[in-house]
Write an enzyme that holds these catalytic residues in place. Structure first.
Site, mmCIF file in Angstrom:
data_model
loop_
_atom_site.group_PDB
_atom_site.id
_atom_site.type_symbol
_atom_site.label_atom_id
_atom_site.label_comp_id
_atom_site.label_asym_id
_atom_site.label_seq_id
_atom_site.Cartn_x
_atom_site.Cartn_y
_atom_site.Cartn_z
ATOM 1 N N ASP A 1 48.427 -13.952 38.180
ATOM 2 C CA ASP A 1 47.117 -14.339 37.423
ATOM 3 C C ASP A 1 46.375 -13.166 36.828
ATOM 4 O O ASP A 1 46.086 -12.121 37.554
ATOM 5 C CB ASP A 1 46.035 -14.864 38.403
ATOM 6 C CG ASP A 1 45.075 -15.815 38.015
ATOM 7 O OD1 ASP A 1 44.370 -15.394 37.038
ATOM 8 O OD2 ASP A 1 44.584 -16.737 38.747
ATOM 9 N N HIS B 1 47.128 -18.192 35.368
ATOM 10 C CA HIS B 1 45.754 -18.594 35.855
ATOM 11 C C HIS B 1 45.878 -20.175 36.019
ATOM 12 O O HIS B 1 44.727 -20.938 35.933
ATOM 13 C CB HIS B 1 44.782 -18.416 34.989
ATOM 14 C CG HIS B 1 43.063 -18.533 35.732
ATOM 15 N ND1 HIS B 1 42.913 -17.992 36.832
ATOM 16 C CD2 HIS B 1 42.206 -19.228 35.081
ATOM 17 C CE1 HIS B 1 41.698 -18.306 36.861
ATOM 18 N NE2 HIS B 1 41.224 -19.024 36.073
ATOM 19 N N SER C 1 39.258 -22.352 39.595
ATOM 20 C CA SER C 1 38.522 -21.099 39.242
ATOM 21 C C SER C 1 36.984 -21.273 39.524
ATOM 22 O O SER C 1 36.820 -21.393 40.806
ATOM 23 C CB SER C 1 38.710 -21.226 37.740
ATOM 24 O OG SER C 1 38.569 -19.903 37.303
#
Length: 327
Positions: free
Chosen positions: A287, A314, A221
């Site tokens: 996601d 995610h 991320s």
């Protein structure tokens, strides 16, 4: 004075100083001196001089001064120059060669008083100069070969106050240690964990975690964005990008982190590919935070080894696919 970029070479005479006029303030109205007088001639790139100045502020000055607001501001200004932030570029560098104190008029050879002679003894007889930029040196080892990869560093997503207890980071560190796949696995808490600002994370990767040609950098991320920006200007053995994106997704917090165009500058895809030994990427079709189209565009731009999985959201939980890549 010269308009420069980070690769511009500088040869600084011992008694000369290096000044950036754009960093002028009340205390230094002509510009900030990033390097003063030295015992010997200093030759390097503008980038190396800026990195030395940043290192001195963060490591060499007494600890009680490092958190002072003006010191933090100077560090931010240096990082702005190093990272090419909007508003920091373009900039100039001035080389100030020192004049002989009081002049030498009236002194015959050998008759200079001791204080003048001491000054002359510190000089090497040549002035300072800018040099033609030279290509960056190639790493000593071929990037990305198994024998060269000795370390693994894990860069988390934002919002992780305790990295070892967040998502799958502690699990990965434990598994890699158990399997003895690296000499060192680094899974440390990052500064500014909630906002994950580029201005904090890139120096942390470089100065504290020592990411380099011997390192596999795993980024999830926000950590993936940090990993890509890091590789724009630094060699890294390999990149594993999990749930990476290339836009701020219309989110104000993401925009403020400093990674994304336009404020963060365009992505330097070619530089990332050149500086990383290899690039592997994971993204999940479902996601909810980073749409799969973002991951696909990053993969297209980088030519990564792209793995699109189902049902991983995610990537909040451990996934064995990452271990398979690292074995």
């Amino acid at each position: 004075a010269a308009m420069v970029d980070l690769s511009t070479g500088v040869s600084k005479a011992p008694r000369a100083t290096v000044v950036i006029p754009e960093l002028a303030d009340e205390d230094s109205p002509e510009g900030w001196q990033i390097m003063g007088q030295t015992d010997a001639r200093i030759t390097g790139t503008v980038k190396e001089l800026l990195e030395k100045a940043h290192h001195d502020l963060t490591h060499e000055i007494p600890p009680e001064y490092r958190d002072m607001p003006q010191v933090r501001e100077q560090c931010e200004q240096l990082r702005g120059l190093l990272e090419g932030r909007e508003g920091s570029w373009p900039f100039t560098v001035e080389l100030h060669d020192a004049a002989v104190p009081g002049g030498m008029e009236g002194f015959n050879d050998g008759e200079a008083p001791p204080w003048v002679q001491a000054f002359l003894d510190g000089e090497d007889g040549k002035g300072s100069a800018f040099l033609d930029a030279e290509p960056a040196p190639l790493p000593i080892v071929e990037l990305g070969t198994p024998e060269s990869l000795l370390r693994c560093v894990i860069a988390p997503g934002n919002g992780c106050d305790d990295i070892l207890d967040s998502n799958w980071y502690g699990w990965l560190a434990e598994e890699l240690g158990r399997r003895k796949l690296f000499n060192e696995v680094v899974c440390r808490d990052f500064p500014d964990p909630d906002e994950a600002k580029r201005s904090s994370w890139i120096p942390f990767l470089h100065d504290d975690l020592k990411v380099g040609p011997d390192t596999v950098l795993v980024g999830h991320s926000s950590g993936a964005q940090a990993a890509m920006r890091f590789a724009e200007d630094n060699f890294v053995g390999g990149l594993i990008l999990v749930a990476a994106c290339h836009t701020d997704l219309g989110d104000e917090g993401e925009r403020a982190s400093g990674y994304y165009p336009p404020a963060g500058g365009e992505w330097k895809w070619a530089a990332i590919k050149k500086n990383a030994g290899w690039i592997v990427q994971f993204h999940s079709c479902d996601d909810p935070l980073v749409p799969v189209r973002e991951g696909r565009e990053v993969a297209r731009s980088l030519g990564s080894d792209y793995h699109e999985l189902d049902g991983r959201s995610h990537f909040f939980d451990p996934f064995d696919d990452i271990i398979d890549i690292l074995q």
